[in-house]
Design an enzyme around this catalytic site. Structure first.
Site, PDB file in Angstrom:
ATOM      1  CD  GLU A 132      62.321 -51.035 -36.447  1.00 30.83           C
ATOM      2  OE1 GLU A 132      63.251 -51.640 -35.905  1.00 30.83           O
ATOM      3  OE2 GLU A 132      62.002 -49.882 -36.149  1.00 30.83           O
ATOM      4  CE1 TYR A 134      59.061 -57.499 -37.480  1.00 28.76           C
ATOM      5  CE2 TYR A 134      60.180 -55.381 -37.689  1.00 28.76           C
ATOM      6  CZ  TYR A 134      59.119 -56.220 -38.005  1.00 28.76           C
ATOM      7  OH  TYR A 134      58.125 -55.762 -38.849  1.00 28.76           O
ATOM      8  CB  SER A 149      59.552 -53.541 -41.602  1.00 31.43           C
ATOM      9  OG  SER A 149      59.750 -52.606 -40.573  1.00 31.43           O
TER      10      SER A 149
HETATM   11  P1  NAP Z   1      50.332 -57.949 -36.049  1.00 30.28           P
HETATM   12  O1  NAP Z   1      49.114 -57.171 -35.648  1.00 30.28           O
HETATM   13  O2  NAP Z   1      51.334 -58.306 -35.019  1.00 30.28           O
HETATM   14  O3  NAP Z   1      49.805 -59.302 -36.753  1.00 30.28           O
HETATM   15  C1  NAP Z   1      50.670 -60.372 -37.012  1.00 30.28           C
HETATM   16  C2  NAP Z   1      49.881 -61.541 -37.569  1.00 30.28           C
HETATM   17  O4  NAP Z   1      50.780 -62.622 -37.843  1.00 30.28           O
HETATM   18  C3  NAP Z   1      48.806 -62.103 -36.634  1.00 30.28           C
HETATM   19  O5  NAP Z   1      47.659 -62.404 -37.387  1.00 30.28           O
HETATM   20  C4  NAP Z   1      49.449 -63.383 -36.124  1.00 30.28           C
HETATM   21  O6  NAP Z   1      48.518 -64.386 -35.752  1.00 30.28           O
HETATM   22  C5  NAP Z   1      50.198 -63.835 -37.366  1.00 30.28           C
HETATM   23  N1  NAP Z   1      51.251 -64.825 -37.090  1.00 30.28           N
HETATM   24  C6  NAP Z   1      52.320 -64.660 -36.285  1.00 30.28           C
HETATM   25  N2  NAP Z   1      53.057 -65.772 -36.287  1.00 30.28           N
HETATM   26  C7  NAP Z   1      52.448 -66.669 -37.116  1.00 30.28           C
HETATM   27  C8  NAP Z   1      52.724 -68.021 -37.527  1.00 30.28           C
HETATM   28  N3  NAP Z   1      53.786 -68.677 -37.076  1.00 30.28           N
HETATM   29  N4  NAP Z   1      51.885 -68.592 -38.413  1.00 30.28           N
HETATM   30  C9  NAP Z   1      50.793 -67.947 -38.856  1.00 30.28           C
HETATM   31  N5  NAP Z   1      50.466 -66.692 -38.483  1.00 30.28           N
HETATM   32  C10 NAP Z   1      51.287 -66.069 -37.626  1.00 30.28           C
HETATM   33  O7  NAP Z   1      51.100 -57.185 -37.219  1.00 30.28           O
HETATM   34  P2  NAP Z   1      50.608 -55.967 -38.174  1.00 30.28           P
HETATM   35  O8  NAP Z   1      50.890 -54.686 -37.501  1.00 30.28           O
HETATM   36  O9  NAP Z   1      49.253 -56.266 -38.678  1.00 30.28           O
HETATM   37  O10 NAP Z   1      51.675 -56.082 -39.354  1.00 30.28           O
HETATM   38  C11 NAP Z   1      51.458 -56.938 -40.471  1.00 30.28           C
HETATM   39  C12 NAP Z   1      52.793 -57.263 -41.109  1.00 30.28           C
HETATM   40  O11 NAP Z   1      53.413 -56.054 -41.554  1.00 30.28           O
HETATM   41  C13 NAP Z   1      53.813 -57.922 -40.184  1.00 30.28           C
HETATM   42  O12 NAP Z   1      54.582 -58.801 -40.973  1.00 30.28           O
HETATM   43  C14 NAP Z   1      54.682 -56.763 -39.714  1.00 30.28           C
HETATM   44  O13 NAP Z   1      55.959 -57.230 -39.336  1.00 30.28           O
HETATM   45  C15 NAP Z   1      54.703 -55.914 -40.960  1.00 30.28           C
HETATM   46  N6  NAP Z   1      54.889 -54.465 -40.769  1.00 30.28           N
HETATM   47  C16 NAP Z   1      54.074 -53.796 -39.900  1.00 30.28           C
HETATM   48  C17 NAP Z   1      54.209 -52.424 -39.775  1.00 30.28           C
HETATM   49  C18 NAP Z   1      53.331 -51.632 -38.845  1.00 30.28           C
HETATM   50  O14 NAP Z   1      53.677 -50.488 -38.542  1.00 30.28           O
HETATM   51  N7  NAP Z   1      52.191 -52.164 -38.420  1.00 30.28           N
HETATM   52  C19 NAP Z   1      55.169 -51.746 -40.544  1.00 30.28           C
HETATM   53  C20 NAP Z   1      55.961 -52.461 -41.437  1.00 30.28           C
HETATM   54  C21 NAP Z   1      55.797 -53.840 -41.556  1.00 30.28           C
HETATM   55  P3  NAP Z   1      47.944 -64.535 -34.245  1.00 30.28           P
HETATM   56  O15 NAP Z   1      46.756 -63.634 -34.186  1.00 30.28           O
HETATM   57  O16 NAP Z   1      47.632 -65.977 -34.178  1.00 30.28           O
HETATM   58  O17 NAP Z   1      49.040 -64.110 -33.303  1.00 30.28           O
HETATM   59  O1  G4F Z   2      55.668 -48.819 -31.378  1.00 34.00           O
HETATM   60  P1  G4F Z   2      56.987 -49.486 -31.428  1.00 34.00           P
HETATM   61  O2  G4F Z   2      57.160 -50.706 -30.601  1.00 34.00           O
HETATM   62  O3  G4F Z   2      57.284 -49.735 -32.971  1.00 34.00           O
HETATM   63  P2  G4F Z   2      58.636 -50.018 -33.796  1.00 34.00           P
HETATM   64  O4  G4F Z   2      59.682 -50.623 -32.950  1.00 34.00           O
HETATM   65  O5  G4F Z   2      58.972 -48.777 -34.526  1.00 34.00           O
HETATM   66  O6  G4F Z   2      58.144 -51.165 -34.809  1.00 34.00           O
HETATM   67  C1  G4F Z   2      56.887 -51.081 -35.485  1.00 34.00           C
HETATM   68  O7  G4F Z   2      57.063 -50.437 -36.723  1.00 34.00           O
HETATM   69  C2  G4F Z   2      57.906 -51.151 -37.655  1.00 34.00           C
HETATM   70  C3  G4F Z   2      57.989 -50.300 -38.937  1.00 34.00           C
HETATM   71  O8  G4F Z   2      59.036 -49.381 -38.810  1.00 34.00           O
HETATM   72  C4  G4F Z   2      57.300 -52.509 -37.928  1.00 34.00           C
HETATM   73  F1  G4F Z   2      58.063 -53.186 -38.817  1.00 34.00           F
HETATM   74  C5  G4F Z   2      57.204 -53.296 -36.634  1.00 34.00           C
HETATM   75  O9  G4F Z   2      56.562 -54.558 -36.886  1.00 34.00           O
HETATM   76  C6  G4F Z   2      56.349 -52.511 -35.644  1.00 34.00           C
HETATM   77  O10 G4F Z   2      55.030 -52.454 -36.150  1.00 34.00           O
HETATM   78  O11 G4F Z   2      58.125 -48.449 -30.968  1.00 34.00           O
HETATM   79  C7  G4F Z   2      58.246 -47.160 -31.565  1.00 34.00           C
HETATM   80  C8  G4F Z   2      59.247 -46.316 -30.767  1.00 34.00           C
HETATM   81  C9  G4F Z   2      60.598 -47.007 -30.523  1.00 34.00           C
HETATM   82  O12 G4F Z   2      61.632 -46.091 -30.769  1.00 34.00           O
HETATM   83  C10 G4F Z   2      60.575 -47.359 -29.060  1.00 34.00           C
HETATM   84  O13 G4F Z   2      61.856 -47.400 -28.430  1.00 34.00           O
HETATM   85  O14 G4F Z   2      58.701 -46.065 -29.479  1.00 34.00           O
HETATM   86  C11 G4F Z   2      59.741 -46.224 -28.506  1.00 34.00           C
HETATM   87  N1  G4F Z   2      59.133 -46.520 -27.216  1.00 34.00           N
HETATM   88  C12 G4F Z   2      59.291 -45.740 -26.087  1.00 34.00           C
HETATM   89  N2  G4F Z   2      58.669 -46.312 -25.057  1.00 34.00           N
HETATM   90  C13 G4F Z   2      58.402 -47.586 -26.876  1.00 34.00           C
HETATM   91  C14 G4F Z   2      58.103 -47.460 -25.521  1.00 34.00           C
HETATM   92  N3  G4F Z   2      57.955 -48.626 -27.623  1.00 34.00           N
HETATM   93  C15 G4F Z   2      57.185 -49.572 -26.996  1.00 34.00           C
HETATM   94  N4  G4F Z   2      56.715 -50.593 -27.723  1.00 34.00           N
HETATM   95  N5  G4F Z   2      56.886 -49.483 -25.662  1.00 34.00           N
HETATM   96  C16 G4F Z   2      57.325 -48.454 -24.877  1.00 34.00           C
HETATM   97  O15 G4F Z   2      57.056 -48.401 -23.676  1.00 34.00           O
END
Ligand code: NAP
Ligand code: G4F
Length: 320
Positions: free
Chosen positions: A126, A148, A124
């Site tokens: 992050e 995280y 990520s």
């Molecule tokens: P998400 O919607 O939160 O999905 C997470 C998945 O992980 C769900 O299927 C969840 O299952 C499963 N999981 C959580 N804990 C588990 C456990 N102990 N054993 C087995 N499965 C488990 O996340 P996403 O947005 O699709 O992201 C996919 C991956 O990319 C994550 O690793 C995230 O950290 C990473 N990532 C995401 C972003 C982004 O912007 N979306 C960016 C960079 C990296 P349940 O349905 O059972 O909860």
């Molecule tokens: O949507 P967010 O919660 O995403 P964040 O923290 O950037 O993380 C996501 O992206 C990562 C990749 O860079 C992934 F690794 C991670 O798993 C996840 O998918 O927050 C985005 C921004 C932050 O700066 C937060 O402080 O939005 C700001 N924000 C402002 N108000 C809020 C809120 N975020 C959330 N969730 N809720 C609010 O009310």
């Protein structure tokens, strides 16, 4: 014979898009799911019949070994994690177990059972946190700002280490934020588009948010899963940044989202200290030149199209 893929986190946003994409490419898809008292297949109902589900959990080594024995994967996509940054301050140990040690368990199961497979780790942006350079690329030093992000940094280094120690084909995709109509409601983009629809439809009066000045490089999840797949088709394992190269503030997102339904966000958004973070990541912007050059990857959806797609989806969902 069809290529066999094992996806952890198949019930999540990315897992659902990746499974669809791989099925369309003719793959046999195995989805790892953890037991729950009620099924959590909302994002994958449309493909449920085409996937073989295997019960396992990132916390349980024996179940991961068994999942690999049963699926005999050619490709493993490790997308499962505790992925919500604020929860990582509330549950730092559990986040470490899932998001950091879960990677060790997966890689070690692969080493024992399927060492010839190819492994993708969901790293990520992050990890860049308090950024050391702008934009961020594969060589930018990490400065994680949440439990995280620290856990993801561990998973990233471990993936590189298993590649170097054991010669595994293990790669890490450093993906910047990517969103879609399937995004979880707690993330800011979906929280906003859901809030916009509720306000427009008379179901809510306001939207409470944290820091709206932070900036993210937001792309479309459907585009990003293509990059994951491409990374596993290369001759040599390598790590890639995947991003759009443009950054926008939460405020920018609000303007477009509320504007889409003819409203002004200033009339409805209130700041709430409950949503502020102990340590913020102020700005992320990725340089995905390497992915573009070596993988031939390009995003197809820009920021404005993404916001409109999500608002229109939530208007249709709540208005029907
Ligand atoms: P998400 O919607 O939160 O999905 C997470 C998945 O992980 C769900 O299927 C969840 O299952 C499963 N999981 C959580 N804990 C588990 C456990 N102990 N054993 C087995 N499965 C488990 O996340 P996403 O947005 O699709 O992201 C996919 C991956 O990319 C994550 O690793 C995230 O950290 C990473 N990532 C995401 C972003 C982004 O912007 N979306 C960016 C960079 C990296 P349940 O349905 O059972 O909860
Ligand atoms: O949507 P967010 O919660 O995403 P964040 O923290 O950037 O993380 C996501 O992206 C990562 C990749 O860079 C992934 F690794 C991670 O798993 C996840 O998918 O927050 C985005 C921004 C932050 O700066 C937060 O402080 O939005 C700001 N924000 C402002 N108000 C809020 C809120 N975020 C959330 N969730 N809720 C609010 O009310």
């Amino acid at each position: 014979m069809a290529t066999r893929a094992l996806i952890t986190g198949i019930t999540g946003q990315d897992g659902s898009y990746l499974a669809e994409y791989l099925l369309n490419q003719g793959y046999e898809v195995f989805g790892m799911v953890r037991r729950s008292s009620s099924e959590n297949f909302g994002r994958i109902t449309q493909i449920q019949d085409q996937v073989t589900f295997i019960q396992a959990d990132l916390l349980d080594q024996a179940s991961l070994v068994q999942a690999m024995r049963e699926s005999r994967p050619d490709e493993i996509y490790n997308l499962a994690a505790q992925s919500f940054v604020p929860t990582s301050w509330r549950q730092p140990v559990l986040t470490g177990e899932f998001t950091a040690l879960g990677v060790t368990r997966m890689l070690d199961a692969m080493r024992q059972v399927a060492p010839e497979a190819r492994f993708y780790q969901a790293s990520s942006s992050e990890m860049f946190g308090k950024v050391r350079e702008v934009p961020q690329n594969e060589l930018t030093p990490f400065h994680p700002r949440s439990p995280y992000a620290v856990a993801k940094t561990y998973g990233h280094h471990l993936t590189v280490n298993y590649r170097e120690s054991y010669g595994l084909f293990a790669v890490s995709g450093i993906l910047f934020n990517h969103e879609s109509p399937r995004r979880g409601h707690e993330f800011v983009t979906r929280k906003i588009t859901d809030g916009v629809a509720r306000i427009k439809l008379g179901m809510a009066k306001e939207l409470r948010l944290g820091n709206i000045d932070s900036q993210r490089d937001w792309g479309y999840a459907g585009d990003y899963v293509r990059a994951m797949h491409l990374m596993l088709q290369q001759d040599e394992p390598d790590d890639f940044v995947v991003a759009t190269g443009r950054t926008h503030s939460v405020r920018d997102f609000l303007e477009i989202a509320f504007g889409r339904v003819g409203l002004k966000f200033e009339d409805y958004v209130a700041q709430d200290p409950r949503f502020m973070r102990p340590a913020e990541v102020d700005q992320l912007i990725g340089d995905s030149t390497k992915a573009k050059t070596k993988l031939g990857w390009q995003p197809t959806v820009d920021f404005e199209q993404l916001v409109v797609m999500m608002v229109d989806h939530d208007m249709a969902l709540l208005g029907s």
